[in-house]
Design an enzyme around this catalytic site. Structure first.
Site, short mmCIF file in Angstrom:
data_model
loop_
_atom_site.label_atom_id
_atom_site.label_comp_id
_atom_site.label_asym_id
_atom_site.label_seq_id
_atom_site.Cartn_x
_atom_site.Cartn_y
_atom_site.Cartn_z
N VAL A 234 -6.29 0.78 5.19
CA VAL A 234 -5.03 1.14 5.83
C VAL A 234 -4.40 2.26 5.02
CG1 VAL A 234 -4.59 -1.08 6.91
CG2 VAL A 234 -3.84 -0.73 4.54
N GLU B 171 -6.25 7.75 7.36
CA GLU B 171 -5.97 8.72 6.29
C GLU B 171 -4.51 9.19 6.31
OE1 GLU B 171 -7.61 9.51 3.59
OE2 GLU B 171 -9.40 8.43 4.16
N SER B 172 -3.77 8.71 5.32
CA SER B 172 -2.32 8.93 5.30
C SER B 172 -1.92 10.40 5.39
CB SER B 172 -1.72 8.30 4.05
OG SER B 172 -2.29 8.85 2.87
N CYS C 45 0.83 -1.21 0.00
CA CYS C 45 0.00 0.00 0.00
C CYS C 45 0.87 1.27 0.00
CB CYS C 45 -0.90 -0.01 1.23
SG CYS C 45 -1.82 1.54 1.41
N1 LIG Z 1 -7.31 7.95 1.39
C1 LIG Z 1 -6.71 6.83 2.05
C2 LIG Z 1 -6.56 5.69 1.06
C3 LIG Z 1 -6.04 4.42 1.72
C4 LIG Z 1 -6.25 3.22 0.80
O1 LIG Z 1 -6.92 3.31 -0.25
N2 LIG Z 1 -5.66 2.08 1.21
C5 LIG Z 1 -5.87 0.88 0.46
C6 LIG Z 1 -4.61 0.05 0.36
S1 LIG Z 1 -3.39 0.90 -0.61
C7 LIG Z 1 -6.90 0.01 1.16
O2 LIG Z 1 -6.89 -0.12 2.37
N3 LIG Z 1 -7.77 -0.58 0.36
C8 LIG Z 1 -8.80 -1.41 0.84
C9 LIG Z 1 -10.15 -0.93 0.38
O3 LIG Z 1 -10.23 0.08 -0.32
O4 LIG Z 1 -11.13 -1.55 0.73
C10 LIG Z 1 -5.39 7.23 2.69
O5 LIG Z 1 -4.78 8.21 2.21
O6 LIG Z 1 -4.96 6.64 3.70
#
Ligand SMILES: N[C@@H](CCC(=O)N[C@@H](CS)C(=O)NCC(=O)O)C(=O)O
Length: 191
Positions: free
Chosen positions: A50, A62-63, A10
């Protein structure tokens, strides 16, 4: 104690790993299998995604928000530019990150014309870096950290030829000299 709910593949998690490393903070990692997420992750983040950072009883998803939290709670070394204008422009880049991520994920989904759209987004970043060393301007910081995980994955996992973007290539070379970024190269190589 800081805990990071994390996944190697990720790039949003990579943003947080890099900031924690730059700050020299110790933390515990809980690896989440993105193909089979535990039900309890929704208690940490209602979106089930995550990264999630936990510090004692405080839980934050949220990163971009996590990185700002770490920056404010552990200000040394600083990762936002000191100059308010440069800081605002750095925040703007993070705010508009979808200009890169939309074509990136379109390529991942194999959409028609997506590689051309990603090339245009990379050309925009390249043009910005022609006039300055880092995305924030004169100093390395959170804007660089917000973008580099996708650039490394595009180069090393998606066969995107960065040589067409010389200022971007120089910027990557500058960044990978930092141990926090070099560690991510190893993560990407092992994916
Ligand atoms: N906006 C979020 C995006 C986080 C994200 O999309 N993480 C992905 C992995 S790279 C995830 O957990 N995906 C699982 C899903 O969307 O259900 C951030 O910045 O933390």
């Amino acid at each position: 104690m800081i805990t990071l709910y994390d996944a190697d593949r990720c790039p949003y998690c990579a943003r947080v790993r890099i900031v924690l490393a730059e700050k020299g903070l110790e933390y515990e990692t809980v690896v989440i299998d993105l193909d089979d997420r535990p039900a309890w992750i929704y208690e940490k983040n209602p979106l089930g995604r995550v990264p999630v950072l936990e510090e004692d009883a405080f839980v934050l998803p949220e990163s971009a928000v996590i990185d700002e939290y770490i920056e404010e709670r552990y200000p040394d070394p600083p990762l936002w530019p000191a100059d308010p204008g440069e800081r605002a422009l750095a925040r703007l880049l993070v705010f508009r990150f979808d200009q890169l991520s939309r074509p990136y994920y379109a390529v991942r989904r194999g959409e028609e014309g997506a590689r051309e759209r990603l090339d245009r987004a990379l050309a925009d970043v390249d043009a910005l870096l022609e006039g300055q060393l880092f995305l924030s301007g004169r100093e390395y910081g959170l804007a660089d950290i917000a973008y580099i995980p996708w650039i490394l994955r595009a180069r090393d996992r998606m066969d995107i030829d960065l040589a067409r973007f010389p200022a971007l290539v120089d910027w990557v070379s500058r960044l990978v000299e930092r141990p926090a970024i070099a560690a991510e190269l190893d993560v990407v190589a092992a994916l």
